[in-house]
Design a protein around this motif. Structure first.
Motif, PDB file in Angstrom:
ATOM      1  N   ASP A  97      27.879  36.385  55.502  1.00 39.55           N
ATOM      2  CA  ASP A  97      29.258  36.324  55.031  1.00 39.55           C
ATOM      3  C   ASP A  97      29.471  34.937  54.434  1.00 39.55           C
ATOM      4  N   VAL A  98      29.513  34.875  53.102  1.00 42.26           N
ATOM      5  CA  VAL A  98      29.584  33.599  52.384  1.00 42.26           C
ATOM      6  C   VAL A  98      31.050  33.233  52.150  1.00 42.26           C
ATOM      7  N   GLY A  99      31.456  32.107  52.736  1.00 36.04           N
ATOM      8  CA  GLY A  99      32.855  31.724  52.693  1.00 36.04           C
ATOM      9  C   GLY A  99      33.629  32.493  53.751  1.00 36.04           C
ATOM     10  N   CYS A 100      33.159  32.418  54.986  1.00 33.64           N
ATOM     11  CA  CYS A 100      33.642  33.288  56.070  1.00 33.64           C
ATOM     12  C   CYS A 100      35.000  32.893  56.620  1.00 33.64           C
ATOM     13  N   GLY A 101      35.533  31.725  56.230  1.00 34.26           N
ATOM     14  CA  GLY A 101      36.801  31.293  56.793  1.00 34.26           C
ATOM     15  C   GLY A 101      36.696  31.116  58.290  1.00 34.26           C
ATOM     16  N   ILE A 102      37.673  31.650  59.020  1.00 29.79           N
ATOM     17  CA  ILE A 102      37.643  31.551  60.483  1.00 29.79           C
ATOM     18  C   ILE A 102      37.072  32.832  61.093  1.00 29.79           C
ATOM     19  N   GLY A 103      36.338  33.585  60.289  1.00 30.45           N
ATOM     20  CA  GLY A 103      35.488  34.652  60.812  1.00 30.45           C
ATOM     21  C   GLY A 103      36.104  36.025  60.936  1.00 30.45           C
ATOM     22  N   GLY A 104      37.268  36.261  60.322  1.00 28.89           N
ATOM     23  CA  GLY A 104      37.917  37.557  60.457  1.00 28.89           C
ATOM     24  C   GLY A 104      37.065  38.722  59.991  1.00 28.89           C
ATOM     25  N   SER A 105      36.524  38.627  58.775  1.00 26.87           N
ATOM     26  CA  SER A 105      35.674  39.703  58.241  1.00 26.87           C
ATOM     27  C   SER A 105      34.382  39.834  59.037  1.00 26.87           C
ATOM     28  N   GLU A 164      36.642  36.044  48.083  1.00 27.43           N
ATOM     29  CA  GLU A 164      37.511  34.993  47.548  1.00 27.43           C
ATOM     30  C   GLU A 164      36.944  33.581  47.707  1.00 27.43           C
ATOM     31  N   ALA A 165      35.624  33.461  47.636  1.00 26.96           N
ATOM     32  CA  ALA A 165      34.987  32.138  47.706  1.00 26.96           C
ATOM     33  C   ALA A 165      34.631  31.614  46.322  1.00 26.96           C
ATOM     34  N   GLY A 166      34.395  32.513  45.377  1.00 28.45           N
ATOM     35  CA  GLY A 166      33.904  32.134  44.054  1.00 28.45           C
ATOM     36  C   GLY A 166      34.735  31.104  43.312  1.00 28.45           C
ATOM     37  N   PRO A 167      36.082  31.163  43.377  1.00 27.61           N
ATOM     38  CA  PRO A 167      36.867  30.173  42.630  1.00 27.61           C
ATOM     39  C   PRO A 167      36.601  28.732  43.040  1.00 27.61           C
ATOM     40  N   HIS A 168      36.077  28.516  44.254  1.00 32.40           N
ATOM     41  CA  HIS A 168      35.776  27.160  44.703  1.00 32.40           C
ATOM     42  C   HIS A 168      34.412  26.670  44.219  1.00 32.40           C
ATOM     43  N   MET A 169      33.637  27.539  43.582  1.00 28.63           N
ATOM     44  CA  MET A 169      32.282  27.176  43.173  1.00 28.63           C
ATOM     45  C   MET A 169      32.286  26.558  41.769  1.00 28.63           C
ATOM     46  N   GLU A 208      49.787  30.109  29.323  1.00 27.28           N
ATOM     47  CA  GLU A 208      48.766  30.615  30.236  1.00 27.28           C
ATOM     48  C   GLU A 208      47.845  29.500  30.703  1.00 27.28           C
ATOM     49  N   LYS A 209      47.494  28.604  29.797  1.00 25.93           N
ATOM     50  CA  LYS A 209      46.657  27.460  30.185  1.00 25.93           C
ATOM     51  C   LYS A 209      47.382  26.574  31.198  1.00 25.93           C
ATOM     52  N   SER A 210      48.698  26.423  31.017  1.00 30.70           N
ATOM     53  CA  SER A 210      49.477  25.601  31.938  1.00 30.70           C
ATOM     54  C   SER A 210      49.505  26.218  33.334  1.00 30.70           C
ATOM     55  N   VAL A 211      49.693  27.539  33.392  1.00 26.34           N
ATOM     56  CA  VAL A 211      49.703  28.235  34.672  1.00 26.34           C
ATOM     57  C   VAL A 211      48.335  28.118  35.345  1.00 26.34           C
ATOM     58  N   MET A 212      47.282  28.348  34.576  1.00 24.77           N
ATOM     59  CA  MET A 212      45.935  28.286  35.139  1.00 24.77           C
ATOM     60  C   MET A 212      45.626  26.888  35.658  1.00 24.77           C
ATOM     61  N   LYS A 213      46.102  25.863  34.967  1.00 23.90           N
ATOM     62  CA  LYS A 213      45.860  24.493  35.423  1.00 23.90           C
ATOM     63  C   LYS A 213      46.487  24.276  36.800  1.00 23.90           C
ATOM     64  N   GLN A 214      47.701  24.779  37.007  1.00 24.97           N
ATOM     65  CA  GLN A 214      48.347  24.644  38.308  1.00 24.97           C
ATOM     66  C   GLN A 214      47.579  25.410  39.392  1.00 24.97           C
ATOM     67  N   LEU A 215      47.118  26.608  39.068  1.00 22.43           N
ATOM     68  CA  LEU A 215      46.387  27.408  40.049  1.00 22.43           C
ATOM     69  C   LEU A 215      45.069  26.742  40.438  1.00 22.43           C
ATOM     70  N   LEU A 216      44.476  26.034  39.505  1.00 19.23           N
ATOM     71  CA  LEU A 216      43.244  25.312  39.806  1.00 19.23           C
ATOM     72  C   LEU A 216      43.544  24.038  40.609  1.00 19.23           C
ATOM     73  N   ASP A 217      44.551  23.292  40.176  1.00 22.81           N
ATOM     74  CA  ASP A 217      44.821  21.982  40.759  1.00 22.81           C
ATOM     75  C   ASP A 217      45.380  22.055  42.177  1.00 22.81           C
ATOM     76  N   GLN A 218      46.104  23.111  42.504  1.00 26.78           N
ATOM     77  CA  GLN A 218      46.807  23.138  43.784  1.00 26.78           C
ATOM     78  C   GLN A 218      45.955  23.611  44.954  1.00 26.78           C
ATOM     79  N   TRP A 219      44.893  24.386  44.672  1.00 21.48           N
ATOM     80  CA  TRP A 219      44.108  24.941  45.772  1.00 21.48           C
ATOM     81  C   TRP A 219      42.617  24.623  45.647  1.00 21.48           C
ATOM     82  N   HIS A 221      40.380  24.469  43.196  1.00 15.46           N
ATOM     83  CA  HIS A 221      39.520  25.358  42.413  1.00 15.46           C
ATOM     84  C   HIS A 221      39.014  24.630  41.173  1.00 15.46           C
ATOM     85  N   PRO A 222      37.705  24.559  40.949  1.00 18.28           N
ATOM     86  CA  PRO A 222      37.213  23.969  39.705  1.00 18.28           C
ATOM     87  C   PRO A 222      37.423  24.886  38.505  1.00 18.28           C
ATOM     88  N   ALA A 223      37.301  26.202  38.712  1.00 16.03           N
ATOM     89  CA  ALA A 223      37.442  27.154  37.598  1.00 16.03           C
ATOM     90  C   ALA A 223      37.425  28.576  38.142  1.00 16.03           C
TER      91      ALA A 223
END
Length: 312
Positions: A97-105, A164-169, A208-219, A221-223
């Motif tokens: 389980d890649v990106g298992c968090g606190i193990g729920g799955s 939901e681990a991929g956005p952090h890669m 759309e670019k502005s929204v995506m920038k916020q979604l990346l910057d706040q959590w 996420h590189p991309a």
């Protein structure tokens, strides 16, 4: 003396939360910034209090129907198992389980399906909490590991699972290679991820670019990749038997965003547990959650599902 009415005080806290949101972005800098963010979220306990043991979206069916927020998250795991045809596999099947968090799955996969699960996360605090939440009789273990440089040898697991681990890669191609590398021949990869629209066919406009920038910057996420791009990266590993199967679960998962905000209203005891500072930290996440709802609701983002079988 001018004493704020309760409603006025509430709106003042919201304003403070939004200011905190704008002044304290969590931009991706390295894998350490991701680990630090999850360490902080795990240590303060706020995310677990509101989201439970599953730090991912829920599955509400198609068409979506009203569900308990936490039940929808549990349902997501079972729906992903069925979608990947994993429920046909025998007890003792090995899972990473890649990106298992606190193990729920991981706990569901071990307890309900009899799988032998290894969960990995880059956050030491998540590993510690996963171990605390996992009873000894549940065949799930957890360790700190980097998904871009997995410590396991080639051909180690029957299933590789990731939610939901991929956005952090930062390097999506390397992520795809590592997932396929540790999978046994004829093993099954199942991935669920947040993706953006394929901008190669429809470029993002200014807003759309502005929204995506916020979604990346706040959590942290590189991309985001698109569903199409990540499927191509899996294929490019030259380890996939046949074709990569994809699906779009945006509609099934969309209610999660507003439901997650509703948890703050449905659980007012959080204000007692975490105090005003914790309440403000919770408010800080609302703008990003609303932007996520807008992005997924209008097709800027999509919830991608991926299945691949490794060639023998």
């Amino acid at each position: 003396m001018n004493i704020l009415l309760p409603l006025e005080g509430f709106f003042l806290l919201i304003v403070i939360g939004i200011i905190f949101y704008l002044l304290t972005p969590r931009r991706y800098q390295s894998s350490d910034s991701v680990a630090n963010s999850y360490d902080e979220w795990t240590e303060d306990g706020i995310l677990e209090f509101y989201w439970g043991e599953h730090i991912h979206l829920g599955h509400y069916g198609l068409p979506p129907r009203k569900k308990d927020f936490l039940q929808a998250k549990t349902d997501f795991v079972h729906e992903m198992v069925k979608w990947g045809d994993l429920d046909k596999l025998p007890s003792g099947t090995t899972v990473l389980d890649v990106g298992c968090g606190i193990g729920g799955s991981s706990r569901i996969l071990a307890r309900d399906y009899g799988f032998a699960v290894t969960g990995i996360t880059i956050s030491p605090q998540q590993v510690k909490r996963a171990q605390e939440l996992t009873p000894p009789e549940v065949n799930a273990k957890f360790q700190v590991d980097d998904a871009l440089a997995l410590s396991f040898p080639d051909n180690s697991f029957d299933i590789v699972w990731s939610v939901e681990a991929g956005p952090h890669m930062e390097d999506k191609a390397l992520f795809a290679k590592e997932l396929m590398r540790v999978l046994k021949p004829n093993g099954i990869l199942v991935v669920a991820d947040w993706n953006q629209r394929d901008d190669r066919s429809i470029p993002l406009n200014f807003w759309e670019k502005s929204v995506m920038k916020q979604l990346l910057d706040q959590w942290s996420h590189p991309a985001f990749s698109s569903i199409e791009e990540f499927a191509e990266l899996l294929t490019a590993t030259s380890r996939v038997k046949g074709e990569v199967i994809t699906d779009d679960w945006t509609i099934q998962t969309l209610p999660s965003w507003l439901d997650s905000i509703w948890q703050g209203i449905a659980k007012p005891s959080g204000l007692i547990c975490f105090g005003v500072s914790g309440f403000i930290k919770s408010l800080r996440e609302i703008p990003t959650i609303l932007l996520m709802r807008i992005a997924f609701g209008f097709g800027l983002c999509r919830f991608g599902m991926f299945k691949a079988v490794k060639s023998s």
